[in-house]
Design a protein around this motif. Structure first.
Motif, PDB file in Angstrom:
ATOM      1  N   PRO A 182       0.833  -1.203   0.000  1.00 22.76           N
ATOM      2  CA  PRO A 182       0.000   0.000   0.000  1.00 22.76           C
ATOM      3  C   PRO A 182       0.866   1.251   0.000  1.00 22.76           C
ATOM      4  N   ALA A 183       0.583   2.147  -0.921  1.00 20.27           N
ATOM      5  CA  ALA A 183       1.404   3.349  -1.091  1.00 20.27           C
ATOM      6  C   ALA A 183       1.425   4.210   0.163  1.00 20.27           C
ATOM      7  N   TYR A 184       0.327   4.273   0.900  1.00 16.88           N
ATOM      8  CA  TYR A 184       0.278   5.145   2.081  1.00 16.88           C
ATOM      9  C   TYR A 184       1.276   4.731   3.155  1.00 16.88           C
ATOM     10  N   ALA A 185       1.731   3.465   3.134  1.00 12.83           N
ATOM     11  CA  ALA A 185       2.568   2.935   4.206  1.00 12.83           C
ATOM     12  C   ALA A 185       4.043   2.828   3.842  1.00 12.83           C
ATOM     13  N   THR A 186       4.444   3.324   2.674  1.00 15.14           N
ATOM     14  CA  THR A 186       5.840   3.230   2.257  1.00 15.14           C
ATOM     15  C   THR A 186       6.390   4.601   1.890  1.00 15.14           C
ATOM     16  N   SER A 187       7.693   4.758   2.040  1.00 18.67           N
ATOM     17  CA  SER A 187       8.304   6.043   1.662  1.00 18.67           C
ATOM     18  C   SER A 187       8.193   6.264   0.157  1.00 18.67           C
ATOM     19  N   THR A 188       8.407   5.213  -0.633  1.00 14.49           N
ATOM     20  CA  THR A 188       8.297   5.396  -2.088  1.00 14.49           C
ATOM     21  C   THR A 188       6.860   5.704  -2.482  1.00 14.49           C
ATOM     22  N   GLY A 189       5.911   5.071  -1.828  1.00 20.27           N
ATOM     23  CA  GLY A 189       4.504   5.336  -2.124  1.00 20.27           C
ATOM     24  C   GLY A 189       4.122   6.768  -1.812  1.00 20.27           C
ATOM     25  N   ARG A 212       7.183  19.612   0.005  1.00 21.19           N
ATOM     26  CA  ARG A 212       8.020  20.732   0.462  1.00 21.19           C
ATOM     27  C   ARG A 212       9.493  20.316   0.584  1.00 21.19           C
ATOM     28  N   ARG A 213       9.741  19.149   1.183  1.00 20.10           N
ATOM     29  CA  ARG A 213      11.118  18.692   1.425  1.00 20.10           C
ATOM     30  C   ARG A 213      11.779  18.099   0.189  1.00 20.10           C
ATOM     31  N   GLY A 214      10.970  17.435  -0.646  1.00 23.06           N
ATOM     32  CA  GLY A 214      11.525  16.759  -1.819  1.00 23.06           C
ATOM     33  C   GLY A 214      11.922  15.316  -1.561  1.00 23.06           C
ATOM     34  N   TYR A 215      11.543  14.763  -0.427  1.00 28.37           N
ATOM     35  CA  TYR A 215      11.787  13.356  -0.105  1.00 28.37           C
ATOM     36  C   TYR A 215      10.832  12.949   1.015  1.00 28.37           C
ATOM     37  N   ARG A 225      13.151   1.278   8.604  1.00 27.38           N
ATOM     38  CA  ARG A 225      13.041   2.681   8.188  1.00 27.38           C
ATOM     39  C   ARG A 225      13.463   2.780   6.727  1.00 27.38           C
ATOM     40  N   SER A 226      12.942   3.815   6.067  1.00 26.34           N
ATOM     41  CA  SER A 226      13.365   4.066   4.684  1.00 26.34           C
ATOM     42  C   SER A 226      13.213   5.542   4.362  1.00 26.34           C
ATOM     43  N   ALA A 227      13.936   5.950   3.339  1.00 26.82           N
ATOM     44  CA  ALA A 227      13.793   7.298   2.782  1.00 26.82           C
ATOM     45  C   ALA A 227      13.653   7.130   1.285  1.00 26.82           C
ATOM     46  N   ALA A 228      12.875   8.001   0.659  1.00 25.86           N
ATOM     47  CA  ALA A 228      12.653   7.907  -0.789  1.00 25.86           C
ATOM     48  C   ALA A 228      12.645   9.287  -1.404  1.00 25.86           C
ATOM     49  N   ALA A 229      13.036   9.334  -2.681  1.00 23.93           N
ATOM     50  CA  ALA A 229      13.040  10.586  -3.445  1.00 23.93           C
ATOM     51  C   ALA A 229      12.385  10.330  -4.800  1.00 23.93           C
ATOM     52  N   PRO A 230      11.778  11.386  -5.365  1.00 25.51           N
ATOM     53  CA  PRO A 230      11.057  11.230  -6.629  1.00 25.51           C
ATOM     54  C   PRO A 230      11.968  11.216  -7.851  1.00 25.51           C
ATOM     55  N   ILE A 231      11.564  10.447  -8.832  1.00 28.61           N
ATOM     56  CA  ILE A 231      12.196  10.442 -10.150  1.00 28.61           C
ATOM     57  C   ILE A 231      11.163  11.019 -11.111  1.00 28.61           C
ATOM     58  N   ARG A 232      11.588  12.033 -11.865  1.00 25.16           N
ATOM     59  CA  ARG A 232      10.672  12.751 -12.760  1.00 25.16           C
ATOM     60  C   ARG A 232      11.037  12.514 -14.223  1.00 25.16           C
ATOM     61  N   LEU A 254      20.533  10.398  -1.565  1.00 28.84           N
ATOM     62  CA  LEU A 254      19.357   9.886  -2.272  1.00 28.84           C
ATOM     63  C   LEU A 254      18.758  10.902  -3.243  1.00 28.84           C
ATOM     64  N   VAL A 255      18.507  12.122  -2.778  1.00 33.40           N
ATOM     65  CA  VAL A 255      17.928  13.149  -3.654  1.00 33.40           C
ATOM     66  C   VAL A 255      18.833  13.423  -4.858  1.00 33.40           C
ATOM     67  N   PRO A 256      20.158  13.581  -4.666  1.00 30.20           N
ATOM     68  CA  PRO A 256      21.010  13.785  -5.849  1.00 30.20           C
ATOM     69  C   PRO A 256      20.955  12.622  -6.847  1.00 30.20           C
TER      70      PRO A 256
END
Length: 177
Positions: free
Chosen positions: A54-61, A105-108, A120-127, A159-161
Motif C-alpha cells: 500500500p502506497a500510504y505505508a511506504t516512503s516510495t509510495g 516541500r522537502r523533496g523526499y 526505516r526508509s527514505a525515498a526521493a522522486p524520479i521525474r 538519495l535526492v542527488p
C-alpha cells in the motif's frame, strides 16, 4: 528504459551507503517494486520484484503520491482502508494528505516504522521530461542500524542527488538550487 538508466546509479548509491536500494512505480494505490539492490548486511523485510504494497505505508509510495494533486490522491484512496501495519502507520487520508504536503516541500519522504516494526526508509522522486513523478528510489535500513536523523542525512546528501541524476537521464530539467 527507466531501469537501464536507474540501475548504475542505484548500484553506486548502494556502494556509497551500504544499504538496500529500491526502485518502485505507482499502480493505483499501490507501489510495485521494479528493481532492488540488496545490502551485504541482512535487512528486513526482503521484498521481491513485482511485489505490491500500500502506497500510504511506504516512503516510495508517499513520494509517488506526492506527485499527484490532492484530488487524484483522494480518488485513488477513497475506498482504501488504512490498515494499521505497524505502530507508526498513517491512520487515514487526512494524515496522509498532511504527510504529502511535507514530502512536496522537502523533496523526499521518510518512513519510520510505518510499514514494518524495525524498518526505516527514505525515498526521493524520479521525474520524466515533463516534470511528472514517474518512479521513486529509496534506501531501506533496519531501525537499529540508522536513526531517523541519519536517514534524513542519507536522503539529503545521497538519495535526492541520485534521484535527480536518474530524472536527468529521463530528460527532466535540472532542479534549481
Amino acid at each position: 528504459r527507466l531501469q537501464d538508466i536507474a540501475r548504475p546509479r542505484m548500484e553506486a548509491l548502494r556502494e556509497q551507503l551500504d544499504e538496500t536500494i529500491v526502485l518502485t512505480v505507482l499502480d493505483g494505490d499501490e507501489v510495485v517494486y521494479v528493481d532492488r539492490i540488496e545490502a551485504d548486511k541482512i535487512l528486513i523485510p526482503r521484498t521481491r520484484l513485482g511485489s505490491r504494497l500500500p502506497a500510504y505505508a511506504t516512503s516510495t509510495g508517499q513520494v509517488l503520491l506526492s506527485g499527484l494533486d490532492d484530488d487524484e490522491v483522494a480518488r485513488r484512496l477513497k475506498d482504501r482502508e488504512f490498515e494499521q501495519l505497524a505502530p507508526n502507520t498513517l491512520r487515514d487520508l487526512d494524515e496522509l494528505m498532511e504527510r504529502l504536503t511535507q514530502v512536496r516541500r522537502r523533496g523526499y519522504a521518510i518512513n519510520d516504522e510505518e510499514l514494518t516494526v524495525g524498518h526505516r526508509s527514505a525515498a526521493a522522486p524520479i521525474r520524466d521530461r515533463f516534470g511528472a513523478v514517474v518512479a521513486a528510489v529509496s534506501v531501506s535500513v533496519p531501525a537499529a542500524r540508522a536513526s531517523r536523523a541519519q536517514l534524513t542525512e542519507f536522503a539529503t546528501t545521497a538519495l535526492v542527488p541520485v534521484a535527480e541524476e536518474i530524472s536527468a537521464g529521463l530528460g527532466a530539467a535540472p532542479v534549481a538550487p
